[in-house]
Design a protein around this motif. Structure first.
Motif, PDB file in Angstrom:
ATOM      1  N   CYS A 174       0.884  -1.043   0.081  1.00 51.24           N
ATOM      2  CA  CYS A 174      -0.060  -0.051   0.020  1.00 51.24           C
ATOM      3  C   CYS A 174       0.875   1.330   0.163  1.00 51.24           C
ATOM      4  O   CYS A 174       2.214   1.207   0.172  1.00 51.24           O
ATOM      5  N   LYS A 175       0.232   2.501  -0.273  1.00 53.01           N
ATOM      6  CA  LYS A 175       0.842   3.561   0.203  1.00 53.01           C
ATOM      7  C   LYS A 175       0.851   3.856   1.607  1.00 53.01           C
ATOM      8  O   LYS A 175      -0.121   4.348   2.179  1.00 53.01           O
ATOM      9  N   ASP A 176       1.925   3.457   2.389  1.00 51.51           N
ATOM     10  CA  ASP A 176       1.756   3.438   3.917  1.00 51.51           C
ATOM     11  C   ASP A 176       2.250   4.799   4.366  1.00 51.51           C
ATOM     12  O   ASP A 176       3.123   4.891   5.174  1.00 51.51           O
ATOM     13  N   HIS A 177       1.193   5.724   4.298  1.00 51.90           N
ATOM     14  CA  HIS A 177       1.294   6.995   5.055  1.00 51.90           C
ATOM     15  C   HIS A 177      -0.045   7.429   5.297  1.00 51.90           C
ATOM     16  O   HIS A 177      -0.942   7.325   4.453  1.00 51.90           O
ATOM     17  N   GLN A 178      -0.160   7.767   6.412  1.00 51.28           N
ATOM     18  CA  GLN A 178      -1.416   8.424   7.020  1.00 51.28           C
ATOM     19  C   GLN A 178      -1.995   9.447   6.335  1.00 51.28           C
ATOM     20  O   GLN A 178      -3.151   9.372   6.427  1.00 51.28           O
ATOM     21  N   SER A 179      -1.298  10.187   5.562  1.00 50.91           N
ATOM     22  CA  SER A 179      -1.875  11.336   5.132  1.00 50.91           C
ATOM     23  C   SER A 179      -2.774  10.903   3.848  1.00 50.91           C
ATOM     24  O   SER A 179      -3.752  11.767   3.219  1.00 50.91           O
ATOM     25  N   ASP A 180      -2.695   9.771   3.182  1.00 60.50           N
ATOM     26  CA  ASP A 180      -3.696   9.349   2.000  1.00 60.50           C
ATOM     27  C   ASP A 180      -4.291   8.121   2.409  1.00 60.50           C
ATOM     28  O   ASP A 180      -3.814   6.867   2.402  1.00 60.50           O
ATOM     29  N   GLU A 181      -5.518   8.307   2.779  1.00 61.28           N
ATOM     30  CA  GLU A 181      -6.508   7.296   2.944  1.00 61.28           C
ATOM     31  C   GLU A 181      -7.228   6.983   1.682  1.00 61.28           C
ATOM     32  O   GLU A 181      -7.419   7.902   0.809  1.00 61.28           O
ATOM     33  N   PRO A 182      -7.498   5.890   1.335  1.00 54.97           N
ATOM     34  CA  PRO A 182      -8.485   5.543   0.109  1.00 54.97           C
ATOM     35  C   PRO A 182      -9.829   6.256   0.136  1.00 54.97           C
ATOM     36  O   PRO A 182     -10.493   5.787   1.042  1.00 54.97           O
ATOM     37  N   ASP A 183     -10.121   7.237  -0.650  1.00 55.36           N
ATOM     38  CA  ASP A 183     -11.018   7.923  -0.494  1.00 55.36           C
ATOM     39  C   ASP A 183     -12.313   7.325  -0.599  1.00 55.36           C
ATOM     40  O   ASP A 183     -13.390   7.525  -0.129  1.00 55.36           O
ATOM     41  N   ARG A 184     -12.492   6.163  -1.276  1.00 49.22           N
ATOM     42  CA  ARG A 184     -13.739   5.537  -1.604  1.00 49.22           C
ATOM     43  C   ARG A 184     -13.725   4.211  -1.028  1.00 49.22           C
ATOM     44  O   ARG A 184     -14.436   3.199  -1.344  1.00 49.22           O
ATOM     45  N   GLY A 185     -12.854   3.907   0.114  1.00 47.63           N
ATOM     46  CA  GLY A 185     -12.930   2.932   0.992  1.00 47.63           C
ATOM     47  C   GLY A 185     -12.098   1.969   0.686  1.00 47.63           C
ATOM     48  O   GLY A 185     -11.216   1.713  -0.102  1.00 47.63           O
ATOM     49  N   ALA A 186     -12.570   0.653   0.892  1.00 51.26           N
ATOM     50  CA  ALA A 186     -11.791  -0.816   0.733  1.00 51.26           C
ATOM     51  C   ALA A 186     -12.612  -1.873   0.778  1.00 51.26           C
ATOM     52  O   ALA A 186     -13.722  -1.931   1.478  1.00 51.26           O
ATOM     53  N   THR A 187     -12.126  -3.062   0.242  1.00 52.50           N
ATOM     54  CA  THR A 187     -12.722  -4.358   0.098  1.00 52.50           C
ATOM     55  C   THR A 187     -11.483  -5.301   0.897  1.00 52.50           C
ATOM     56  O   THR A 187     -10.253  -5.071   0.477  1.00 52.50           O
ATOM     57  N   LEU A 188     -11.929  -6.046   1.707  1.00 55.78           N
ATOM     58  CA  LEU A 188     -10.640  -7.125   2.440  1.00 55.78           C
ATOM     59  C   LEU A 188     -11.570  -8.551   2.050  1.00 55.78           C
ATOM     60  O   LEU A 188     -12.651  -8.846   2.389  1.00 55.78           O
ATOM     61  N   THR A 189     -10.833  -9.502   1.156  1.00 57.52           N
ATOM     62  CA  THR A 189     -11.206 -10.394   0.925  1.00 57.52           C
ATOM     63  C   THR A 189     -10.433 -11.743   1.744  1.00 57.52           C
ATOM     64  O   THR A 189      -9.138 -11.558   1.467  1.00 57.52           O
ATOM     65  N   MET A 190     -10.691 -12.520   2.502  1.00 55.72           N
ATOM     66  CA  MET A 190      -9.958 -13.357   3.173  1.00 55.72           C
ATOM     67  C   MET A 190     -10.347 -14.775   2.664  1.00 55.72           C
ATOM     68  O   MET A 190     -11.477 -15.345   2.847  1.00 55.72           O
ATOM     69  N   ILE A 191      -9.393 -15.582   2.218  1.00 56.76           N
ATOM     70  CA  ILE A 191      -9.552 -16.953   2.095  1.00 56.76           C
ATOM     71  C   ILE A 191      -8.958 -17.995   3.189  1.00 56.76           C
ATOM     72  O   ILE A 191      -7.554 -17.950   3.412  1.00 56.76           O
TER      73      ILE A 191
END
Length: 563
Positions: A174-191
């Motif tokens: 990811c872009k691991d910096h607190q200043s840039d959050e994904p504006d449209r959210g996220a999905t997480l798929t766990m297998i």
């Protein structure tokens, strides 16, 4: 984040509350700068959405996965490379642009630089990063970050992640910096193995059986979310639900617990959560993530503030693992983890600092949320007592705000000292209606935004109608405990006072009151005089002042003070 000052504070004597010698200056590396600054390879693009997929192997403690990063091009200049963060020993296997073009990449420690084709300003694209390896394990979660591969009390697999401070790149690219959050959210798929349940942030959108006795679970967050808050929870989970009548309407509340915890969880957690939401919506405004709901989830560690999926590991007992960090008794009347970690939904998750150096905004306000909770549920006096009690954890070992741009964290004093600073500001206003409006205004003005400490400081001063700049400087940027020297004139009609052991211009007002009289003074570093109201002399004693403010109050003899 779990307040580490509790463990330190319990081992320290009260004498350690005095300022201690400064620790040696920390040396920062190139890796610190790559992690903590907006490099040219980060500056040209804005994260819009993360679609993470991960398949952990419990037996080998390894994983494989991908993250499809939706991004917007902010500037064509500097777009020759994109910096993606992924911490060793994990490694990137491949990177594909828009599902078609395979890209070359190089790495520099935990930073990976992907060679990009020409980018067009304003365009949106998707980069899928495939990765694998054996991730770092957390030795002592949540204080030490990484994956936790453990077993529940029935010897069944139980997995999760903690990564605040260390960074989300410890488990996904990811872009691991607190200043840039994904504006449209996220999905997480766990297998995972099909005998297990996988829980994530937000809402369960899809669940399906897969070949090889596997199952996949896809969770979705529609709101912006900071990287370290996206977390997998995998184990023998069952759930129960309710709808909480909140300030903004119907709030979906879901409790995910290990199956054998279900009976006690139903009777224990609901009252704690109801009181928490009641108190915090009163002080801070509506819960910030109604769209994604609120979840409380069993974990093997103590707990963390993961957005819309709060990690809980406090053994279904009041206090903090059976302790009261304030030493007052008030901390044993409620569940510390439910209250503290939920408080972060407002400060930390709704309002997120751009730089790790400003983490006091997360931790100081959330520490103070404990006081506000006690105040709201048990009364003002109880809140005052609790807040004062938390001072035993203040070490004054180093300033709360460290250097910027190098992913540095300041002193653990950001918790209790930050909370006591806010309590002092509140008392100095002597206007709880205004103070509450400021807290609610912060969450409304900076709703789902990343901010700096400076923005928060300026907002409080502007709304309060008083310049608290030097107060913030004193408590956040020095280790000095301000001293109020004062005395009453011989005829008992005047109060003479000044600040010492403080930054130039320190100006914290002191408001004192009892059942019959109130009085406010505005000390400076020069001697000032105020007429004492009838009966006000009793307000200005060392004990009374220090009870309300984290300062040293020192009565002075008049002849000494006048020199």
């Amino acid at each position: 984040m779990k307040p580490i000052y509790w463990l330190a504070g319990l081992a320290l004597s009260c004498g350690l509350q005095a300022a201690q010698a400064q620790s040696k200056p920390q040396t920062f590396t190139r890796a610190d700068t790559l992690r903590g600054s907006i490099t040219p390879q980060r500056a040209w693009w804005d994260a819009q959405h993360y679609a993470i997929s991960v398949q952990p192997d419990f037996e080998t403690k390894s994983l494989k996965g991908s993250n499809t990063i939706g991004y917007k091009v902010l500037d064509e200049k500097g777009a020759a490379e994109m910096q993606i963060d992924l911490q060793t020993p994990l490694h990137i296997d491949s990177a594909v642009l828009n599902g078609k073009q395979k890209l070359r990449f190089r790495n520099d420690g935990n930073a990976w630089f992907i060679a990009m084709p020409q980018q067009k300003k304003g365009a949106t694209n998707k980069l899928t990063v495939f990765y694998s390896g054996t991730p770092r394990e957390a030795v002592r979660a949540p204080w030490d970050g990484g994956w936790t591969f453990t077993k529940d009390s029935l010897n069944r697999p139980w997995m999760t992640v903690t990564c605040q401070g260390l960074g989300a790149s410890v488990w996904y690219p990811c872009k691991d910096h607190q200043s840039d959050e994904p504006d449209r959210g996220a999905t997480l798929t766990m297998i995972v193995h099909d005998t297990l349940m996988a829980v994530g942030n937000g809402r369960l959108k899809q669940q399906q059986k897969l070949p090889g006795k596997l199952a996949s679970f896809t969770w979705e967050v529609t709101n912006p979310i900071n990287n370290y808050n996206i977390i997998p929870y995998i184990g023998k989970y069952v759930s129960f639900k309710e709808v909480y009548p909140g300030e903004k309407g119907k709030l979906d509340v879901t409790y995910w617990v290990l199956d054998y915890n279900l009976p006690k969880a139903k009777s224990y957690l609901k009252p704690e959560v109801h009181n928490t939401l009641k108190a915090f919506e009163h002080w801070f405004g509506p819960y910030p993530f109604y769209e994604d709901g609120y979840q409380l989830i069993d974990v093997p560690h103590t707990g963390m503030e993961h957005q819309s999926a709060v990690a809980y590991g406090n053994h279904y007992k009041p206090g903090y693992r059976g302790r009261d960090g304030s030493g007052t008794g008030w901390g044993m009347k409620w569940d510390f983890i439910v209250i503290h970690e939920s408080g972060h939904e407002w400060f930390g998750n709704n309002i997120t600092t751009r730089d790790l150096a400003d983490m006091w905004v997360h931790e100081g306000f959330t520490n103070y949320s404990e006081t506000l909770f006690v105040d709201h549920i048990f009364g003002v006096q109880a809140g005052n007592e609790y807040n004062r009690g938390t001072r035993q954890g203040i070490r004054n070992d180093k300033p709360i705000i460290p250097p910027y741009g190098v992913n540095a964290q300041g002193s653990g004093d950001m918790y209790p000292k930050g909370g006591n600073m806010l309590h002092a500001i509140r008392h100095s206003m002597a206007n709880d209606v205004l103070f509450r409006d400021i807290l609610r205004g912060l969450n409304k003005t900076f709703y789902h935004q990343t901010v700096s400490s400076k923005q928060v400081e300026e907002y409080i001063s502007k709304r309060a109608g008083f310049d608290y700049t030097k107060v913030f400087d004193q408590y956040l940027r020095t280790t000095q405990i301000p001293k109020l020297e004062f005395y009453v004139s011989g005829n008992g009609q005047k109060l003479i006072y000044r600040w010492t052991n403080c930054v130039a211009g320190f100006n914290l007002p002191i408001s004192m009151q009892n059942a019959t009289v109130s009085m406010r003074i505005e000390p400076t570093t020069g001697w000032k005089t105020s007429e004492l109201k009838a009966g006000a002399e009793a307000l200005f004693t060392k004990e009374a002042i220090e009870k309300m403010y984290y300062i040293v109050a020192e009565p002075s003899e008049g002849k000494t003070a006048l020199r």
